[in-house]
Design a protein around this motif. Structure first.
Motif, mmCIF file in Angstrom:
data_model
loop_
_atom_site.group_PDB
_atom_site.id
_atom_site.type_symbol
_atom_site.label_atom_id
_atom_site.label_comp_id
_atom_site.label_asym_id
_atom_site.label_seq_id
_atom_site.Cartn_x
_atom_site.Cartn_y
_atom_site.Cartn_z
ATOM 1 N N PHE A 256 0.812 -1.206 0.000
ATOM 2 C CA PHE A 256 0.000 0.000 0.000
ATOM 3 C C PHE A 256 0.855 1.270 0.000
ATOM 4 C CE2 PHE A 256 -4.047 -1.946 2.101
ATOM 5 C CZ PHE A 256 -4.182 -2.744 0.976
ATOM 6 N N ILE B 83 0.103 4.761 -2.292
ATOM 7 C CA ILE B 83 -0.730 5.801 -1.722
ATOM 8 C C ILE B 83 -0.353 7.196 -2.226
ATOM 9 C CG2 ILE B 83 0.733 6.059 0.330
ATOM 10 C CD1 ILE B 83 -3.128 6.339 0.033
ATOM 11 N N PHE C 113 -2.893 9.420 -4.278
ATOM 12 C CA PHE C 113 -3.312 10.696 -3.698
ATOM 13 C C PHE C 113 -3.172 11.824 -4.717
ATOM 14 C CE2 PHE C 113 -2.750 14.606 -1.324
ATOM 15 C CZ PHE C 113 -3.738 14.517 -0.346
ATOM 16 N N TRP D 216 -8.417 -1.405 -6.605
ATOM 17 C CA TRP D 216 -7.647 -2.341 -5.778
ATOM 18 C C TRP D 216 -8.217 -3.754 -5.836
ATOM 19 C CZ3 TRP D 216 -3.013 -2.449 -4.029
ATOM 20 C CH2 TRP D 216 -2.644 -3.371 -3.041
ATOM 21 N N PHE E 13 -6.272 3.198 3.202
ATOM 22 C CA PHE E 13 -6.685 4.195 2.210
ATOM 23 C C PHE E 13 -7.706 5.164 2.793
ATOM 24 C CE2 PHE E 13 -5.577 0.837 -1.107
ATOM 25 C CZ PHE E 13 -4.374 1.447 -1.410
ATOM 26 N N VAL F 75 -6.005 7.807 5.016
ATOM 27 C CA VAL F 75 -5.207 8.820 4.328
ATOM 28 C C VAL F 75 -6.076 9.745 3.476
ATOM 29 C CG1 VAL F 75 -3.359 9.161 2.631
ATOM 30 C CG2 VAL F 75 -3.171 7.340 4.328
#
Length: 280
Positions: free
Chosen positions: A121, A125, A129, A151, A215, A218
């Protein structure tokens, strides 16, 4: 045939191993349920018990008073259901093509699908993002759902490809001989036989999205948009001390949707793959 029969001691050993495995799987959940119904005095006891001596619902009331569990559960449900449906709709025709039209290209594509699941991950990320930021989808359920679809799609595609290959191509050929077109064959012959695989894949995608934490942590910053796994962390104090009773109660409620969904669809999953394959 006697060479393939299992002797009495061997069969007893198999059942014992299966029972031990079931106990191993069930222990965390049973302990969670027990903790959820224990009063604070029993939670702090030096001699823990399996069954609460004085069961109470105070932990559930406190959990709902402290955190917006219903709103968070609704956010998780929207993201998980949407991701599961979209992943299945997109993966099913792709899986059919990969299974029925084999070539070096499809083999390489299948291999890449499997390899992509090994990416951690933390490597994904930052680019995710940035992409979502450019699309103005950061801090939104739509952006999080899109991430869940991307995913879960590779593994869903891999699963469905195996299910399509398990359906004999001779059935489609027989339908073509009877005069059925490609669309009629897919809808009336292949589709019903793929139903258990489609349900199993959708269940996998749903559970994966429902339980996902990293996820969501974040990408979602607004409290009203946070999902249930993120809200569960709010029962932890600043120094890592857990409000154990309400946390156990909330975690127990968070596991119920997965259990209910599986209980509803398990008959569909275990149904015969060749049900309805006989021509009428």
């Amino acid at each position: 045939m006697s060479a393939f029969r299992t002797s009495g001691p061997a069969r007893a050993g198999q059942y014992a191993a299966l029972l031990a495995y079931l106990v191993f799987l069930a222990f965390p959940f049973l302990w969670l349920v027990s903790t959820a119904f224990k009063p604070a005095t029993e939670l702090g006891s030096l001699h823990p018990t399996w069954i609460p001596e004085d069961p109470t619902l105070d932990n559930f009331r406190q959990a709902f008073d402290e955190q917006p569990l219903l709103r968070a559960a609704g956010n998780s449900l929207i993201a998980a259901l949407t991701a599961a449906l979209v992943a299945v709709v997109v993966a099913t025709p792709m899986a059919y093509v990969l299974a029925r039209h084999r070539s070096r290209l499809t083999g390489a594509a299948t291999g890449w699908v499997v390899v992509s699941q090994a990416f951690p991950f933390v490597l994904l990320i930052i680019p995710l993002f940035l992409v979502l930021k450019n699309l103005h989808l950061v801090n939104s359920l739509a952006g999080l759902t899109l991430v869940y679809v991307v995913w879960s799609l590779p593994f869903a595609l891999w699963m469905l490809t195996g299910y399509v290959r398990a359906v004999p191509a001779e059935l489609e050929e027989a339908a073509a001989v009877d005069g059925a077109g490609r669309l009629r064959t897919l809808v009336s012959v292949t589709g019903p036989l793929l139903a258990p695989g489609i349900v199993a894949t959708a269940l996998f995608a749903f559970v994966t999205a429902w339980n996902e934490f990293f996820f969501a942590l974040v990408l979602l910053k607004s409290p009203e948009k946070q999902t249930l796994p993120v809200v569960l962390t709010h029962f932890l104090g600043a120094e890592g001390a857990a409000d154990l009773g309400p946390l156990a109660a909330a975690a127990f409620l968070a596991t119920l949707p997965s259990l209910v969904v599986f209980a509803i669809v398990q008959r569909r999953i275990t149904g015969g793959m060749l049900a309805g394959a006989v021509k009428s």
